[in-house]
Write an enzyme that holds these catalytic residues in place. Structure first.
Site, mmCIF file in Angstrom:
data_model
loop_
_atom_site.group_PDB
_atom_site.id
_atom_site.type_symbol
_atom_site.label_atom_id
_atom_site.label_comp_id
_atom_site.label_asym_id
_atom_site.label_seq_id
_atom_site.Cartn_x
_atom_site.Cartn_y
_atom_site.Cartn_z
ATOM 1 N N HIS A 388 0.983 -1.431 0.009
ATOM 2 C CA HIS A 388 -0.071 0.339 0.258
ATOM 3 C C HIS A 388 0.686 1.013 -0.057
ATOM 4 O O HIS A 388 0.312 2.091 -0.918
ATOM 5 C CB HIS A 388 -0.451 0.338 1.282
ATOM 6 C CG HIS A 388 -2.091 1.408 1.352
ATOM 7 N ND1 HIS A 388 -2.924 1.571 1.355
ATOM 8 C CD2 HIS A 388 -1.247 2.291 1.842
ATOM 9 C CE1 HIS A 388 -3.631 2.687 0.985
ATOM 10 N NE2 HIS A 388 -2.856 3.227 1.931
ATOM 11 N N GLU A 389 1.691 1.448 0.635
ATOM 12 C CA GLU A 389 2.917 2.217 0.972
ATOM 13 C C GLU A 389 3.333 2.890 0.190
ATOM 14 O O GLU A 389 4.471 4.000 -0.619
ATOM 15 C CB GLU A 389 3.330 2.900 2.696
ATOM 16 C CG GLU A 389 2.259 2.562 3.748
ATOM 17 C CD GLU A 389 1.550 3.092 4.115
ATOM 18 O OE1 GLU A 389 1.464 4.821 3.458
ATOM 19 O OE2 GLU A 389 0.377 3.838 4.288
ATOM 20 N N HIS A 392 1.610 4.317 -2.931
ATOM 21 C CA HIS A 392 1.671 6.015 -2.695
ATOM 22 C C HIS A 392 3.530 6.639 -2.390
ATOM 23 O O HIS A 392 3.084 7.222 -3.661
ATOM 24 C CB HIS A 392 1.646 6.084 -0.862
ATOM 25 C CG HIS A 392 -0.166 6.517 -0.336
ATOM 26 N ND1 HIS A 392 -0.533 6.916 -1.460
ATOM 27 C CD2 HIS A 392 0.088 5.741 0.891
ATOM 28 C CE1 HIS A 392 -1.382 7.018 -0.390
ATOM 29 N NE2 HIS A 392 -1.042 5.954 0.967
ATOM 30 N N HIS A 395 4.024 6.432 -6.764
ATOM 31 C CA HIS A 395 3.022 7.698 -7.378
ATOM 32 C C HIS A 395 3.671 8.868 -7.079
ATOM 33 O O HIS A 395 4.145 9.389 -8.146
ATOM 34 C CB HIS A 395 1.531 7.633 -7.109
ATOM 35 C CG HIS A 395 0.987 8.775 -7.330
ATOM 36 N ND1 HIS A 395 -0.809 9.014 -6.483
ATOM 37 C CD2 HIS A 395 0.484 9.337 -7.862
ATOM 38 C CE1 HIS A 395 -0.700 10.031 -7.263
ATOM 39 N NE2 HIS A 395 -0.272 10.472 -8.553
#
Length: 603
Positions: A388-389, A392, A395
């Site tokens: 998940h991290e 980020h 991105h």
């Protein structure tokens, strides 16, 4: 007693590397001095922006330099504080960085009112034909759209100055939660004590030992309950500050003040809540399946994450390999960048240590690596959090290397799409790779844990947030009792008759979110994010030609260079419609179906 390590006992290879930003404390101090000089130099442009494109271009370039510097200074400071909230020197560094942010905001506050005084048509015309301003065309579009809510230079300067004192409510709540709460030991069924900390609580409440889960969940909640009146005063102050800012900027509500500047229609929020409420029966069904799988007469909240299979042991190095393999559909470049960040550049602060703040997050600024703070436990949930991290972080990596500084802030609405996208791809890889019954159940548990946070907890908190802001807007009181009763009622709806609700402890859930509820209407975006993620992941998982390239080029590299809904539409999903949320609830329902079949196959 099983205890958490001191920070000094963690090997450097598992700590993030703040010195990749500044080589020393002295270099950080020098950067503050340099940035203060840049902030002071902004005054030379005050009252002059009407002179034309060259002056405006120079001012905006200076603004970007200031913002880049402030970002790097802040990230460096917070990297020390968040991993050891008992470190007073690190706390002082963070406070200095917050003060610098406020000074920068106040010093640049004249810019937008002066630009708007020039006129929107003139700004866009200059941006179309002038090399100094061409980059800023979309910035001007956003500015013009917010014109009715930008105040005079004097008022904007004042609003910039209050950022620092307004941060106090969240900061006090955070200090209480991360540094000063004292948790009792949690005893397992053999009488062995386990230490509860912000870094270990997730591992304890997912433990196979029901006695340990119960004691850990209750002890964690009770520590917050002991200081809930103080925390309630902090949250009430944060809510009232949101209402104040909304009124100062002439918005109709705090909700409008949160969504409209980010170009998100209010219907997106309300559609999400209505769709969530309509699909609560899927959650009720899941609780029934889970109770049957556990073989218990009553399902309690501390059972909602109990393992249904033998937990998968996933060491950190294994997690890196599986994540890289899961993200392979995005191409070799994506995977190489990610692997180098994990193995060589020390992007991640991996393991729990005493004083480390709760949760996990990705941070960074233009000119730095994307960094991740987490508390990895050797399980599939730690793998999921890391994936998940990394969504980020990748991105941010692509955005910061593609877009000018002014477009590197893409906002949470887009951010949570990227993070959940990674989890969706990695989960699909694990489903296809780990095919035995036990592993399949464990993967479904990870999926449902993620959905529980993003499609159950966060929409419930969003409903809570709307209600308490509306109370503040009506001038009604905000107290711990009011917060607890409202929170307990909302969760009771979500659990239905399938889960035993301990109202005192469930009602205190708001106190256990020391940052989320202070960011005005922040949490709903976790739910829209998971919906957007599954919509974008679907064609890539199916092997659709060009889908991966479209995701990278139209989404990851776009940053904030277009309006958020436009970026998502070009990438392949329309979050202005409730349809992606509906489809994602269908994905969740399919996991419940699969779990029910796997549980039945053991009989």
């Amino acid at each position: 007693m099983q205890t958490v390590k001191e920070r000094s006992a963690i090997p450097d290879q598992y700590k993030w590397d703040p010195y990749s930003i500044f080589p020393s404390q002295e270099a950080w101090e020098a950067a503050i001095t340099e940035t203060d000089a840049l902030i002071a130099s902004a005054a030379q442009f005050r009252g002059r922006l009407h002179e034309g494109p060259q002056v405006i271009g120079e001012f905006l370039a200076l603004s970007e330099d200031i913002l880049r510097n402030v970002g790097q200074i802040t990230v460096f400071a917070t990297m020390f504080y968040t991993v050891d909230t008992n470190d007073r020197e690190a706390s002082a560094m963070r406070d200095r960085a917050i003060g610098l942010q406020a000074r920068a905001s106040a010093a640049l506050a004249f810019g937008e009112p002066e630009l708007l005084a020039i006129g929107g048509d003139q700004l866009l015309a200059w941006a179309e034909r002038d090399e100094h301003l061409n980059t800023y065309y979309h910035y001007f579009e956003r500015l013009i759209a917010r014109a009715a809510h930008i105040r005079s230079a004097e008022v904007e300067e004042l609003l910039g100055q209050v950022r620092d004192p307004f941060a106090a409510a969240s900061a006090v709540h955070g200090v209480l939660a991360n540094a000063e709460l004292r948790f009792p030991p949690a005893y397992d069924s053999n009488g062995e004590a386990h230490e509860i900390t912000q870094g270990t609580i997730n591992a304890l409440i997912t433990h196979p030992d029901r006695t340990l889960r119960k004691n850990a969940w209750e002890g964690y909640a009770d520590a917050h309950i002991a200081v809930e009146n103080t925390m309630a005063q902090c949250l009430a102050a944060g809510v009232k500050q949101n209402v104040f800012i909304a009124r100062a900027r002439r918005y109709a509500s705090a909700l409008e003040a949160a969504l409209k500047p980010n170009f998100i229609p209010l219907e997106v929020f309300h559609n999400l809540i209505a769709t969530f409420e309509r699909h609560l029966p899927i959650w009720h069904r899941y609780w029934r399946v889970r109770r049957a799988a556990l073989g218990v007469d009553e399902l309690h909240v501390y059972d909602t994450k109990a393992p249904l299979a033998t937990p998968l042991v996933v060491p950190y190095e294994q997690a890196i390999d599986w994540i890289c393999e899961g993200m392979a559909p995005l191409g070799q470049e994506y995977v190489q960048i990610m692997r180098r960040g994990l193995r060589e550049q020390r992007w991640v602060d991996v393991y729990p240590n005493r004083g480390k703040r709760a949760g996990a997050f990705s941070t960074g600024a233009p000119g730095t690596h994307p960094f991740i703070m987490m508390s990895y436990n050797d399980d599939i949930f730690g793998l999921s959090t890391l994936a998940h991290e990394l969504g980020h972080s990748m991105h941010s990596y692509y955005t910061r290397r593609t877009q000018p500084v002014i477009y590197t802030n893409y906002g949470l609405f887009l951010a949570e799409v990227a993070s959940n996208f990674n989890q969706a791809l990695v989960r699909d890889y694990l489903f296809k790779t780990l095919t035995d019954r036990n592993a399949q159940i464990a993967i479904i548990e990870e999926a449902m844990s993620n959905f529980h946070r993003y499609f159950f907890i966060m929409p419930t908190l969003a409903r809570f947030e709307l209600a308490i802001h509306q109370r503040a807007e009506r001038g009604q009181p905000l107290t711990a009792t009011i917060f607890n009763d409202l929170m307990a009622d909302l969760f009771a709806e979500g659990y239905g008759t399938e889960v035993v609700v301990d109202r005192a402890r469930v009602g205190n859930t708001w106190a256990q979110f020391s940052t989320h509820l202070y960011a005005n209407f922040y949490v709903y975006q976790y739910a829209t994010g998971i919906a957007g993620a599954h919509a974008l992941a679907e064609p890539i998982i199916a092997g659709e030609s060009g889908a991966a390239e479209r995701y990278i080029n139209e989404f990851l590299k776009a940053g904030g260079s277009r309006f958020p809904l436009d970026i998502l539409r070009r990438a392949g999903v329309d979050l202005a419609s409730p349809e992606p949320v509906e489809r994602t609830f269908a994905v969740m329902a399919s996991y419940v179906d699969r779990l029910e079949q796997l549980v039945a196959s053991a009989d």
